[in-house]
Design a protein around this motif. Sequence first.
Motif, PDB file in Angstrom:
ATOM      1  N   PHE A  64      -7.471 -30.613 -14.162  1.00 12.53           N
ATOM      2  CA  PHE A  64      -6.981 -31.934 -13.795  1.00 12.53           C
ATOM      3  C   PHE A  64      -7.477 -32.245 -12.389  1.00 12.53           C
ATOM      4  N   PRO A  65      -7.766 -33.514 -12.091  1.00 12.99           N
ATOM      5  CA  PRO A  65      -8.162 -33.851 -10.725  1.00 12.99           C
ATOM      6  C   PRO A  65      -7.028 -33.500  -9.756  1.00 12.99           C
ATOM      7  N   PRO A  66      -7.362 -33.051  -8.564  1.00 12.48           N
ATOM      8  CA  PRO A  66      -6.317 -32.728  -7.593  1.00 12.48           C
ATOM      9  C   PRO A  66      -5.478 -33.966  -7.261  1.00 12.48           C
ATOM     10  N   ALA A  67      -4.204 -33.756  -6.963  1.00 17.93           N
ATOM     11  CA  ALA A  67      -3.329 -34.861  -6.570  1.00 17.93           C
ATOM     12  C   ALA A  67      -3.961 -35.605  -5.400  1.00 17.93           C
ATOM     13  N   GLY A  68      -3.880 -36.907  -5.443  1.00 18.94           N
ATOM     14  CA  GLY A  68      -4.433 -37.726  -4.378  1.00 18.94           C
ATOM     15  C   GLY A  68      -5.902 -38.065  -4.534  1.00 18.94           C
ATOM     16  N   SER A  69      -6.554 -37.504  -5.562  1.00 21.46           N
ATOM     17  CA  SER A  69      -7.962 -37.815  -5.788  1.00 21.46           C
ATOM     18  C   SER A  69      -8.075 -38.955  -6.804  1.00 21.46           C
ATOM     19  N   CYS A  70      -9.269 -39.473  -6.953  1.00 19.42           N
ATOM     20  CA  CYS A  70      -9.500 -40.561  -7.902  1.00 19.42           C
ATOM     21  C   CYS A  70     -10.835 -40.328  -8.589  1.00 19.42           C
ATOM     22  N   ASN A  71     -10.810 -40.226  -9.921  1.00 20.93           N
ATOM     23  CA  ASN A  71     -12.073 -40.039 -10.628  1.00 20.93           C
ATOM     24  C   ASN A  71     -12.521 -41.315 -11.328  1.00 20.93           C
ATOM     25  N   PRO A 117       2.463 -43.493 -12.246  1.00 22.29           N
ATOM     26  CA  PRO A 117       3.197 -42.360 -11.684  1.00 22.29           C
ATOM     27  C   PRO A 117       2.369 -41.083 -11.531  1.00 22.29           C
ATOM     28  N   ASP A 118       1.267 -40.961 -12.276  1.00 23.86           N
ATOM     29  CA  ASP A 118       0.409 -39.776 -12.179  1.00 23.86           C
ATOM     30  C   ASP A 118      -0.798 -40.002 -11.284  1.00 23.86           C
TER      31      ASP A 118
END
Length: 138
Positions: A64-71, A117-118
């Motif tokens: 999963f992408p790390p929290a705070g990242s945006c793919n 929320p995610d």
Amino acid sequence: MTKKIFISLPIADLKASVDFYRALGFEQNPQFSDDSGACMVWSEAIHVMVITHAKWRTFTDRPFPPAGSCNSMLSLALDSRAAVDAMNEAAAAHGGQADVNPAEDMGFMYTRDLADPDGHMWAALWMDPAAMPAAEQG
């Protein structure tokens, strides 16, 4: 078959995600929903599948992408500036985040970005192509 897009998003809390997307104007399709995911319908052609992490793991082992990242950022065109503002207010009131980036107002286009929320990013936008400056029309 009519062409459609099904966007699949991994989510931590199914109920919170369903409530969030309903607040933004999506409708749940019970035919494609169960305790591991829900089909949230934006239009005849656009469906968002919110899928629990456990179910997601049956599709891929990729991290999963790390929290705070945006793919990625997905965009939803709305009928008015007021609808863009209302969607951002609904996001903030239902566990998401409004205005994750500064709002943009170019006169012919108005955009406000939000996150579910995610942390999945969405751009709510209104555009009037007839008001677009000639140089930007291409």
